[in-house]
Design a protein around this motif. Structure first.
Motif, PDB file in Angstrom:
ATOM      1  N   LYS A  91       0.829  -1.211   0.000  1.00 18.97           N
ATOM      2  CA  LYS A  91       0.000   0.000   0.000  1.00 18.97           C
ATOM      3  C   LYS A  91       0.862   1.259   0.000  1.00 18.97           C
ATOM      4  O   LYS A  91       0.453   2.299  -0.522  1.00 18.97           O
ATOM      5  N   PHE A 124       1.695   1.876  -3.704  1.00 17.52           N
ATOM      6  CA  PHE A 124       0.627   1.806  -4.692  1.00 17.52           C
ATOM      7  C   PHE A 124       0.724   2.934  -5.720  1.00 17.52           C
ATOM      8  O   PHE A 124       0.388   2.763  -6.892  1.00 17.52           O
ATOM      9  N   ASN A 167      -6.770  -5.751  -4.509  1.00 15.68           N
ATOM     10  CA  ASN A 167      -6.058  -4.565  -4.013  1.00 15.68           C
ATOM     11  C   ASN A 167      -5.241  -3.868  -5.086  1.00 15.68           C
ATOM     12  O   ASN A 167      -5.211  -2.627  -5.156  1.00 15.68           O
ATOM     13  N   ASP A 168      -4.556  -4.662  -5.924  1.00 12.95           N
ATOM     14  CA  ASP A 168      -3.547  -4.098  -6.828  1.00 12.95           C
ATOM     15  C   ASP A 168      -4.037  -3.875  -8.254  1.00 12.95           C
ATOM     16  O   ASP A 168      -3.481  -3.044  -8.971  1.00 12.95           O
ATOM     17  N   VAL A 191      -7.792  -4.373  -9.480  1.00 15.44           N
ATOM     18  CA  VAL A 191      -9.172  -3.924  -9.662  1.00 15.44           C
ATOM     19  C   VAL A 191      -9.316  -2.396  -9.702  1.00 15.44           C
ATOM     20  O   VAL A 191     -10.091  -1.863 -10.501  1.00 15.44           O
ATOM     21  N   PRO A 192      -8.560  -1.640  -8.877  1.00 14.17           N
ATOM     22  CA  PRO A 192      -8.717  -0.183  -8.899  1.00 14.17           C
ATOM     23  C   PRO A 192      -8.480   0.470 -10.259  1.00 14.17           C
ATOM     24  O   PRO A 192      -8.920   1.609 -10.479  1.00 14.17           O
ATOM     25  N   PHE A 193      -7.810  -0.222 -11.170  1.00 12.75           N
ATOM     26  CA  PHE A 193      -7.502   0.379 -12.468  1.00 12.75           C
ATOM     27  C   PHE A 193      -8.628   0.209 -13.491  1.00 12.75           C
ATOM     28  O   PHE A 193      -8.517   0.675 -14.631  1.00 12.75           O
ATOM     29  N   GLY A 194      -9.705  -0.481 -13.095  1.00  8.33           N
ATOM     30  CA  GLY A 194     -10.887  -0.552 -13.950  1.00  8.33           C
ATOM     31  C   GLY A 194     -10.783  -1.456 -15.163  1.00  8.33           C
ATOM     32  O   GLY A 194     -11.518  -1.271 -16.133  1.00  8.33           O
TER      33      GLY A 194
END
Length: 206
Positions: free
Chosen positions: A73, A76, A112-113, A115-118
Motif C-alpha cells: 500500500k 501503490f 487490491n492491486d 481492480v482499482p484500475f478498472g
C-alpha cells in the motif's frame, strides 16, 4: 487464429515491479533485519510469495505475505497500467475475443492491486494463486482456466513477461506471447511471439 487471450497481470497488464520489489525489501529490512539488493529480488517476479519467500530464508510464509501486502500500500502510487493496454483490451472486446487472467496473485492481491484500475470488466474468467494447488511454472493454473472457460487450447494464447509464464503455457499446450514491455532477459525466454508493444497483440488475431 485465436479467440481466447489469457493475460498475466504483473509486468503484462500493470507495471508493479517497483511496488512488488520495494515492498518486499521493506518487509525483509523491517521485519527480518535482512538487507537485500534489488537485483537479488528479481526472481520473485511472476511466482507466488509462498514459493519465493522460502528462497529468502523466510519460514513464517503466511505472516510474511500478509506484511508484504500491507507494505504494498505504501508503494501503490508507483503502480500504473502499461501504455496501450486499455486500448488493446477495448479492441479485443469489440471483436468478441474472450479475455481472461491467470496470475500468481491471490484473489485479495488482485482486488487490491489490479481492480482499482478498472480493467476487470474486460475479463470473463480469472484464475488466481488460491484457485489452484500448484502454481506457475506448473501448467495447472492455465489448465484450470481452460476448464472453467471451455476455451480451445489451439485457439488460446497466454501473454506474460517471465520464463515462468512461458513454461506454464508450454506445459498446458497453448501458445505463448512474451510481453517485452515488462520483461527482463527476453533473450533467454522462448516464445511463439515477442510483442514489443501491447498493440502488436492485435496482429495475431488473423
Amino acid at each position: 487464429m485465436y479467440n481466447t487471450i489469457i493475460f498475466d497481470v504483473d509486468g503484462t497488464l500493470i507495471d508493479t515491479e517497483k511496488a512488488v520489489l520495494g515492498s518486499l525489501q521493506k518487509v525483509l529490512r523491517t521485519d527480518y533485519d535482512k538487507v537485500v539488493p534489488l537485483e537479488d529480488l528479481y526472481f520473485v517476479l511472476g511466482i507466488p510469495g509462498a514459493k519465493s519467500l522460502p528462497q529468502l530464508g523466510i519460514r513464517d510464509i503466511d505472516r510474511a505475505n500478509e506484511r508484504w501486502n500491507y507494505y504494498m500500500k505504501d508503494f501503490f502510487h508507483s503502480i500504473e497500467v502499461f501504455s496501450g493496454i486499455k486500448d488493446v483490451l477495448e479492441t479485443l472486446k469489440g471483436r468478441d475475443i474472450v479475455q481472461g487472467i491467470v496470475t500468481s496473485k491471490t484473489n485479495e492481491e488482485l482486488i487490491n492491486d489490479f481492480v482499482p484500475f478498472g480493467l476487470s470488466s474486460y475479463m470473463t474468467h480469472t484464475v488466481c494463486a488460491d484457485d489452484t494447488e500448484r502454481h506457475k511454472p506448473n501448467p495447472e493454473p492455465i489448465l484450470k482456466f481452460l476448464e472453467i472457460s471451455g476455451a480451445d487450447q489451439k485457439k488460446s494464447i497466454y501473454i506474460g513477461d517471465t520464463v515462468y509464464d512461458y513454461e506454464c503455457a508450454r506445459d498446458a499446450g497453448i501458445d505463448f506471447g512474451l510481453a517485452l514491455w515488462g520483461c527482463k532477459n527476453h533473450q533467454n525466454i522462448q516464445a511463439k511471439y515477442k510483442f514489443k508493444r501491447p498493440q502488436d497483440i492485435i496482429g495475431v488475431l488473423y
